[in-house]
Design a protein around this motif. Structure first.
Motif, PDB file in Angstrom:
ATOM      1  N   ALA A 133     -24.295   8.191 -39.474  1.00 37.34           N
ATOM      2  CA  ALA A 133     -25.238   8.010 -38.198  1.00 37.34           C
ATOM      3  C   ALA A 133     -25.597   9.718 -37.885  1.00 37.34           C
ATOM      4  O   ALA A 133     -25.039  10.432 -38.122  1.00 37.34           O
ATOM      5  CB  ALA A 133     -24.346   7.597 -37.253  1.00 37.34           C
ATOM      6  N   ARG A 134     -26.927   9.811 -37.076  1.00 38.59           N
ATOM      7  CA  ARG A 134     -27.502  10.849 -36.785  1.00 38.59           C
ATOM      8  C   ARG A 134     -26.742  11.439 -35.508  1.00 38.59           C
ATOM      9  O   ARG A 134     -26.918  12.564 -35.363  1.00 38.59           O
ATOM     10  CB  ARG A 134     -28.879  10.803 -36.823  1.00 38.59           C
ATOM     11  N   SER A 135     -26.178  10.579 -34.639  1.00 43.23           N
ATOM     12  CA  SER A 135     -25.652  11.065 -33.475  1.00 43.23           C
ATOM     13  C   SER A 135     -24.343  10.187 -33.270  1.00 43.23           C
ATOM     14  O   SER A 135     -24.282   8.913 -33.551  1.00 43.23           O
ATOM     15  CB  SER A 135     -26.515  10.847 -32.314  1.00 43.23           C
ATOM     16  N   ALA A 136     -23.309  10.823 -32.828  1.00 40.44           N
ATOM     17  CA  ALA A 136     -22.072  10.045 -32.495  1.00 40.44           C
ATOM     18  C   ALA A 136     -21.256  10.497 -31.572  1.00 40.44           C
ATOM     19  O   ALA A 136     -21.068  11.887 -31.290  1.00 40.44           O
ATOM     20  CB  ALA A 136     -21.123   9.835 -33.896  1.00 40.44           C
ATOM     21  N   LEU A 137     -20.179  10.109 -30.797  1.00 40.00           N
ATOM     22  CA  LEU A 137     -19.303  10.516 -29.917  1.00 40.00           C
ATOM     23  C   LEU A 137     -18.290   9.510 -29.904  1.00 40.00           C
ATOM     24  O   LEU A 137     -18.250   8.261 -29.933  1.00 40.00           O
ATOM     25  CB  LEU A 137     -19.849  10.314 -28.543  1.00 40.00           C
ATOM     26  N   VAL A 138     -16.814  10.015 -29.984  1.00 40.34           N
ATOM     27  CA  VAL A 138     -15.812   9.241 -29.677  1.00 40.34           C
ATOM     28  C   VAL A 138     -14.909  10.178 -28.451  1.00 40.34           C
ATOM     29  O   VAL A 138     -14.736  11.278 -28.778  1.00 40.34           O
ATOM     30  CB  VAL A 138     -14.532   8.952 -30.973  1.00 40.34           C
ATOM     31  N   MET A 139     -14.511   9.437 -27.644  1.00 40.86           N
ATOM     32  CA  MET A 139     -13.997  10.007 -26.292  1.00 40.86           C
ATOM     33  C   MET A 139     -12.536   9.176 -26.192  1.00 40.86           C
ATOM     34  O   MET A 139     -12.781   7.991 -26.158  1.00 40.86           O
ATOM     35  CB  MET A 139     -14.651  10.467 -25.303  1.00 40.86           C
ATOM     36  N   ASP A 140     -11.838   9.771 -25.556  1.00 46.65           N
ATOM     37  CA  ASP A 140     -10.426   9.371 -24.837  1.00 46.65           C
ATOM     38  C   ASP A 140     -11.078   8.349 -23.545  1.00 46.65           C
ATOM     39  O   ASP A 140     -11.685   9.232 -22.584  1.00 46.65           O
ATOM     40  CB  ASP A 140      -9.509  10.174 -24.554  1.00 46.65           C
ATOM     41  N   GLY A 141     -11.070   7.032 -23.638  1.00 45.46           N
ATOM     42  CA  GLY A 141     -11.612   6.451 -22.290  1.00 45.46           C
ATOM     43  C   GLY A 141     -10.905   6.712 -21.082  1.00 45.46           C
ATOM     44  O   GLY A 141     -11.167   6.220 -20.137  1.00 45.46           O
ATOM     45  N   GLN A 142      -9.614   7.113 -21.196  1.00 42.73           N
ATOM     46  CA  GLN A 142      -8.692   7.690 -19.958  1.00 42.73           C
ATOM     47  C   GLN A 142      -8.819   8.966 -19.399  1.00 42.73           C
ATOM     48  O   GLN A 142      -8.905   9.318 -18.256  1.00 42.73           O
ATOM     49  CB  GLN A 142      -7.148   7.124 -20.030  1.00 42.73           C
ATOM     50  N   THR A 143      -8.887   9.751 -20.638  1.00 38.82           N
ATOM     51  CA  THR A 143      -8.697  11.309 -20.175  1.00 38.82           C
ATOM     52  C   THR A 143     -10.031  11.974 -20.113  1.00 38.82           C
ATOM     53  O   THR A 143     -10.190  13.138 -19.715  1.00 38.82           O
ATOM     54  CB  THR A 143      -7.895  11.988 -21.099  1.00 38.82           C
ATOM     55  N   SER A 173     -28.442   9.980 -24.896  1.00 34.86           N
ATOM     56  CA  SER A 173     -27.823  10.798 -25.843  1.00 34.86           C
ATOM     57  C   SER A 173     -26.256  10.067 -25.887  1.00 34.86           C
ATOM     58  O   SER A 173     -26.071   9.162 -25.120  1.00 34.86           O
ATOM     59  CB  SER A 173     -27.528  11.937 -25.049  1.00 34.86           C
ATOM     60  N   ALA A 174     -25.568  10.332 -26.828  1.00 38.48           N
ATOM     61  CA  ALA A 174     -24.302   9.772 -27.107  1.00 38.48           C
ATOM     62  C   ALA A 174     -23.354  10.089 -26.041  1.00 38.48           C
ATOM     63  O   ALA A 174     -22.455   9.179 -25.567  1.00 38.48           O
ATOM     64  CB  ALA A 174     -23.743  10.142 -28.550  1.00 38.48           C
ATOM     65  N   ARG A 175     -23.503  11.384 -25.442  1.00 40.16           N
ATOM     66  CA  ARG A 175     -22.640  11.589 -24.529  1.00 40.16           C
ATOM     67  C   ARG A 175     -23.162  10.686 -23.120  1.00 40.16           C
ATOM     68  O   ARG A 175     -21.949  10.283 -22.457  1.00 40.16           O
ATOM     69  CB  ARG A 175     -22.959  13.092 -23.962  1.00 40.16           C
ATOM     70  N   ASP A 176     -24.369  10.543 -22.923  1.00 40.47           N
ATOM     71  CA  ASP A 176     -24.548   9.738 -21.804  1.00 40.47           C
ATOM     72  C   ASP A 176     -24.128   8.388 -22.112  1.00 40.47           C
ATOM     73  O   ASP A 176     -23.597   7.547 -20.822  1.00 40.47           O
ATOM     74  CB  ASP A 176     -26.061   9.613 -21.688  1.00 40.47           C
ATOM     75  N   MET A 191     -19.031   0.934 -28.134  1.00 36.54           N
ATOM     76  CA  MET A 191     -17.976   0.094 -28.103  1.00 36.54           C
ATOM     77  C   MET A 191     -16.802   1.049 -26.961  1.00 36.54           C
ATOM     78  O   MET A 191     -16.655   2.136 -27.202  1.00 36.54           O
ATOM     79  CB  MET A 191     -17.028  -0.127 -29.331  1.00 36.54           C
ATOM     80  N   HIS A 192     -16.033   0.063 -26.393  1.00 34.39           N
ATOM     81  CA  HIS A 192     -14.944   0.498 -25.699  1.00 34.39           C
ATOM     82  C   HIS A 192     -13.780  -0.385 -26.416  1.00 34.39           C
ATOM     83  O   HIS A 192     -13.791  -1.401 -26.483  1.00 34.39           O
ATOM     84  CB  HIS A 192     -14.763   0.167 -24.250  1.00 34.39           C
ATOM     85  N   ALA A 238     -10.378   4.145 -26.067  1.00 33.74           N
ATOM     86  CA  ALA A 238     -11.293   4.857 -26.569  1.00 33.74           C
ATOM     87  C   ALA A 238     -12.889   4.202 -26.492  1.00 33.74           C
ATOM     88  O   ALA A 238     -12.923   3.188 -26.534  1.00 33.74           O
ATOM     89  CB  ALA A 238     -11.038   5.067 -28.090  1.00 33.74           C
ATOM     90  N   VAL A 239     -13.605   5.399 -26.305  1.00 37.13           N
ATOM     91  CA  VAL A 239     -15.264   5.065 -26.240  1.00 37.13           C
ATOM     92  C   VAL A 239     -15.951   5.441 -27.824  1.00 37.13           C
ATOM     93  O   VAL A 239     -15.407   6.453 -28.294  1.00 37.13           O
ATOM     94  CB  VAL A 239     -15.891   5.428 -25.185  1.00 37.13           C
ATOM     95  N   VAL A 240     -16.418   4.383 -28.426  1.00 34.65           N
ATOM     96  CA  VAL A 240     -17.286   5.051 -29.780  1.00 34.65           C
ATOM     97  C   VAL A 240     -18.730   4.686 -29.554  1.00 34.65           C
ATOM     98  O   VAL A 240     -19.104   3.843 -29.098  1.00 34.65           O
ATOM     99  CB  VAL A 240     -16.600   4.134 -30.826  1.00 34.65           C
ATOM    100  N   VAL A 241     -19.518   5.794 -29.636  1.00 34.64           N
ATOM    101  CA  VAL A 241     -20.921   5.623 -29.669  1.00 34.64           C
ATOM    102  C   VAL A 241     -21.513   6.015 -31.108  1.00 34.64           C
ATOM    103  O   VAL A 241     -21.012   7.354 -31.506  1.00 34.64           O
ATOM    104  CB  VAL A 241     -21.613   6.380 -28.751  1.00 34.64           C
TER     105      VAL A 241
END
Length: 352
Positions: A108-118, A244-247, A312-313, A321-324
């Motif tokens: 993918a040309r853009s991606a984000l994975v972040m901890d959904g709690q912290t 954006s993936a962040r948004d 996805m959450h 975790a949030v995956v974009v």
């Protein structure tokens, strides 16, 4: 005759769920420790009230300005008796820990994975660049419908204008003008099967019509701090819908707090009885259909300008975790990217 919502839709989907209000963080941020956290648990009866517009839960960024590098969040919870309670305002700090731990290479040309709690950013690729988002748009469409607390049993009849598409695109739908369903089924069509006419009809039947609906979408994005996001319609067929993936990480984490959206977006399959025909429908996300992952929110998207997208959450190694993913070359590449990222996160230590 369209199924009665309370007797059929509620029974088939089994709408008894827990709405966790404790996962409040946005992409790139960490919640300050020591704040009070609230949760709501709805019984089947209370879920029924939600479907009929009697219960709502939302998260909004506070109106007052915040110091640079931080944001303030206030949570409003409407209980079944109509009373509104607000949690204490919470200050969050910008934080990014995505630059280590042998990150996988993805298509993918853009991606984000972040901890959904912290709010820790675990993986980032072009995550601040805005791209067309296709049917990921429908996740914001669902949030606006949920926030409006409309009568989910109200009947909606699809009109030819709902099939017009955008930019000359065909809506590519199995639905037809004249098909009738209740608002809940229209939302399920939009989230699970990504039906464009259903999303268009939800906007058309919103108080004030399409113009008011799109205005509400952009206002919600602004209130959440989605500064790279713009909506021009409710389905995602128009490539001018950008984010954006962040948004989108912010949006997914906010949407995960709506029980209705959680349930509808992760329904693997559903038979829509339109009276004179039945549409057997499957979720557009193969990872939801196959059931191998604990996915709480899901939405896929595709138009030529956007490529293959998914948000996805999920819960990985007891970590929300949030995956974009935006702009994968194919559905297979999108699924492979998501699988690699989720497998990688599952092997990370709980705290970085």
């Amino acid at each position: 005759m369209v199924k009665n919502l309370n007797k059929s839709l509620m029974r088939v989907l089994g709408l008894s769920f827990l709405v966790g209000m404790s996962s409040m963080s946005f992409a790139d941020i960490v919640m300050n420790s020591g704040t009070n956290q609230a949760s709501l648990s709805w019984s089947s009866e209370e879920a029924n009230q939600l479907l009929n517009g009697d219960v709502s839960a939302s998260v909004n960024k506070a109106d007052e300005p915040s110091p640079q590098g931080s944001a303030k969040i206030t949570t409003s919870i409407r209980s079944s008796n109509g009373a509104v309670q607000s949690s204490p305002t919470k200050t969050v700090q910008i934080f990014d820990t995505s630059a280590s731990f042998n990150q996988p290479s993805i298509n993918a040309r853009s991606a984000l994975v972040m901890d959904g709690q912290t709010g820790e950013v675990l993986y980032s690729k072009n995550s601040n660049t805005a791209f067309p988002i296709a049917s990921i748009t429908k996740l914001m469409t669902a949030v606006i419908i949920a926030d409006a607390r409309l009568n989910m049993s109200e009947n909606i009849t699809l009109q030819q204008i709902d099939f017009a598409g955008a930019g000359g695109k065909n809506s590519s739908s199995t639905l037809r003008a004249g098909d009738s369903m209740n608002r809940a089924e229209a939302l399920l069509f939009a989230l699970m099967k990504s039906e464009n006419p259903a999303a268009a009809a939800l906007a058309r039947t919103y108080p004030g019509g399409r113009v008011a609906f799109v205005s509400a979408m952009n206002a919600k994005a602004k209130s959440l701090g989605m500064n790279s996001t713009r909506y021009v319609e409710s389905s995602g067929l128009d490539p001018r819908n950008i984010s954006s993936a962040r948004d989108l990480g912010i949006l997914v984490n906010s949407a995960s707090q709506y029980g209705l959206i959680r349930q509808f977006s992760t329904t693997p399959s559903y038979d829509f009885n339109l009276g004179y025909r039945v549409l057997k429908s499957n979720n557009t996300n193969a990872l939801v259909r196959n059931g191998g992952w604990n996915i709480n929110i899901s939405k896929t998207g595709y138009i030529n300008e956007a490529g293959r997208c998914v948000v996805m959450h999920t819960t990985l190694n007891n970590r929300p975790a949030v995956v974009v993913l935006l702009g994968a070359d194919s559905s297979a590449a999108r699924t492979n990217d998501a699988t690699k990222l989720m497998t990688w996160v599952s092997q990370l230590p709980k705290r970085i």
